[in-house]
Design an enzyme around this catalytic site. Sequence first.
Site, PDB file in Angstrom:
ATOM      1  N   SER A   7      75.057  13.382  20.897  1.00  0.00           N
ATOM      2  CA  SER A   7      75.037  12.532  20.021  1.00  0.00           C
ATOM      3  C   SER A   7      76.535  12.261  19.670  1.00  0.00           C
ATOM      4  CB  SER A   7      74.054  12.887  19.055  1.00  0.00           C
ATOM      5  OG  SER A   7      74.842  11.313  17.985  1.00  0.00           O
ATOM      6  N   HIS A  30      74.966   9.750  23.503  1.00  0.00           N
ATOM      7  CA  HIS A  30      73.522   9.422  22.266  1.00  0.00           C
ATOM      8  C   HIS A  30      74.424   8.579  21.366  1.00  0.00           C
ATOM      9  CE1 HIS A  30      69.975   9.003  20.720  1.00  0.00           C
ATOM     10  NE2 HIS A  30      70.557   9.314  19.406  1.00  0.00           N
ATOM     11  N   ASP A  32      73.921   6.298  17.410  1.00  0.00           N
ATOM     12  CA  ASP A  32      73.502   6.105  16.955  1.00  0.00           C
ATOM     13  C   ASP A  32      74.364   5.002  15.741  1.00  0.00           C
ATOM     14  OD1 ASP A  32      71.583   8.292  16.810  1.00  0.00           O
ATOM     15  OD2 ASP A  32      73.045   9.692  16.555  1.00  0.00           O
ATOM     16  N   MET A  34      73.679   2.690  12.422  1.00  0.00           N
ATOM     17  CA  MET A  34      72.252   2.185  11.417  1.00  0.00           C
ATOM     18  C   MET A  34      72.900   1.556  10.920  1.00  0.00           C
ATOM     19  SD  MET A  34      73.024   7.026  10.317  1.00  0.00           S
ATOM     20  CE  MET A  34      72.691   7.882  11.380  1.00  0.00           C
ATOM     21  N   HIS A  63      70.009   4.191  20.221  1.00  0.00           N
ATOM     22  CA  HIS A  63      68.988   4.206  18.845  1.00  0.00           C
ATOM     23  C   HIS A  63      69.674   3.956  17.805  1.00  0.00           C
ATOM     24  CE1 HIS A  63      67.097   7.656  16.397  1.00  0.00           C
ATOM     25  NE2 HIS A  63      66.561   6.694  16.416  1.00  0.00           N
ATOM     26  N   MET A  65      68.520   2.267  14.673  1.00  0.00           N
ATOM     27  CA  MET A  65      68.390   3.261  13.325  1.00  0.00           C
ATOM     28  C   MET A  65      68.983   2.036  12.182  1.00  0.00           C
ATOM     29  SD  MET A  65      69.109   6.685  12.789  1.00  0.00           S
ATOM     30  CE  MET A  65      70.511   6.568  14.324  1.00  0.00           C
ATOM     31  N   MET A 136      61.437  11.960  16.423  1.00  0.00           N
ATOM     32  CA  MET A 136      62.577  12.201  15.495  1.00  0.00           C
ATOM     33  C   MET A 136      62.028  13.475  14.819  1.00  0.00           C
ATOM     34  SD  MET A 136      65.016  10.334  15.419  1.00  0.00           S
ATOM     35  CE  MET A 136      66.384  10.855  14.465  1.00  0.00           C
ATOM     36  N   ASP A 174      65.241  14.700  19.230  1.00  0.00           N
ATOM     37  CA  ASP A 174      66.502  13.532  18.387  1.00  0.00           C
ATOM     38  C   ASP A 174      66.778  14.486  16.767  1.00  0.00           C
ATOM     39  OD1 ASP A 174      68.584  12.628  17.424  1.00  0.00           O
ATOM     40  OD2 ASP A 174      68.001  10.701  17.435  1.00  0.00           O
TER      41      ASP A 174
HETATM   42  C1  DX5 Z   1      70.106  10.911  13.482  1.00  0.00           C
HETATM   43  C2  DX5 Z   1      70.860  10.996  14.435  1.00  0.00           C
HETATM   44  C3  DX5 Z   1      70.820  12.616  15.101  1.00  0.00           C
HETATM   45  C4  DX5 Z   1      71.425  13.245  15.046  1.00  0.00           C
HETATM   46  C5  DX5 Z   1      71.390  14.018  15.967  1.00  0.00           C
HETATM   47  O1  DX5 Z   1      69.797  10.667  12.510  1.00  0.00           O
HETATM   48  O2  DX5 Z   1      69.279  10.190  15.009  1.00  0.00           O
HETATM   49  O3  DX5 Z   1      70.759  11.741  16.621  1.00  0.00           O
HETATM   50  O4  DX5 Z   1      72.752  12.076  15.101  1.00  0.00           O
HETATM   51  O5  DX5 Z   1      72.569  14.863  15.046  1.00  0.00           O
HETATM   52  P1  DX5 Z   1      71.954  17.039  14.779  1.00  0.00           P
HETATM   53  O6  DX5 Z   1      71.801  17.005  16.437  1.00  0.00           O
HETATM   54  O7  DX5 Z   1      73.785  17.154  15.009  1.00  0.00           O
HETATM   55  O8  DX5 Z   1      70.741  16.584  13.865  1.00  0.00           O
HETATM   56 ZN    ZN Z   2      69.349   9.394  17.277  1.00  0.00          ZN
END
Ligand code: DX5
Ligand code: ZN
Length: 214
Positions: A7, A30, A32, A34, A63, A65, A136, A174
């Site tokens: 990520s 990956h 993320d 948001m 991903h 969110m 998750m 994840d």
């Molecule tokens: C959380 C994200 C993850 C996050 C994982 O909302 O979807 O992808 O970045 O980070 P680590 O591996 O540090 O938990």
């Molecule tokens: Zn993620």
Amino acid sequence: MIKISPSILSADFANLARDIGRIETADYVHVDVMDGLFVPNISIGIPVVKSIRPITSLPLDVHLMIDRPVRYVDQFCDAGADIVTCHVEADTEENIHEALRKIHAKGKKAGVVVKPKTPAGAVLPFIDEVEMILVMTVEPGFGGQKFMADMMPKVQTIRGYIDAMNPACELEVDGGVDPTTCKLCIASGANVLVAGSAVYKAEDIPARIAELRG
Ligand code: DX5
Ligand code: ZN
């Protein structure tokens, strides 16, 4: 073969090209996304996907969110996403189906994601039409949280659904994946592991990626 999807939420955004170059032994990147609504944090979006697309040959595992992802999936596909995953909690079942349909119409892979409190059965309406299911193992929104080992029965249940109904579908986890917790995920049936802090905090990133493969 276990795949690793580092990520970039844990990368240095001022040195993003360098930090993506450091994970070239991984399988996916990956990303993320948001929106400050679906999760209580804001990260990166369409222009960043577009900028990183030419600098890596790895597939971009995006991903989302975000609330009502159907509004934006076309733009993420056009920006260069290869796999786009949508949370089942982010809209009505009908609209999530529509988002998956749009992703496929762009020639990309589509997936659904479940938050920790969402039961395994929530993926069933979509299981025939996805290339990936993401479970998750932290509440989405932030990197660096503690792995929720109590999600492993859900991973096992979904592995059972996939084997019975759509064996080509990938099963990704994840959140909080590190050299210890990766073993639980693999034993529970996951075949793609996302890792942010465990990869980017490592002294030797290629060695850490190899270690996470179990
Ligand atoms: C959380 C994200 C993850 C996050 C994982 O909302 O979807 O992808 O970045 O980070 P680590 O591996 O540090 O938990
Ligand atoms: Zn993620």
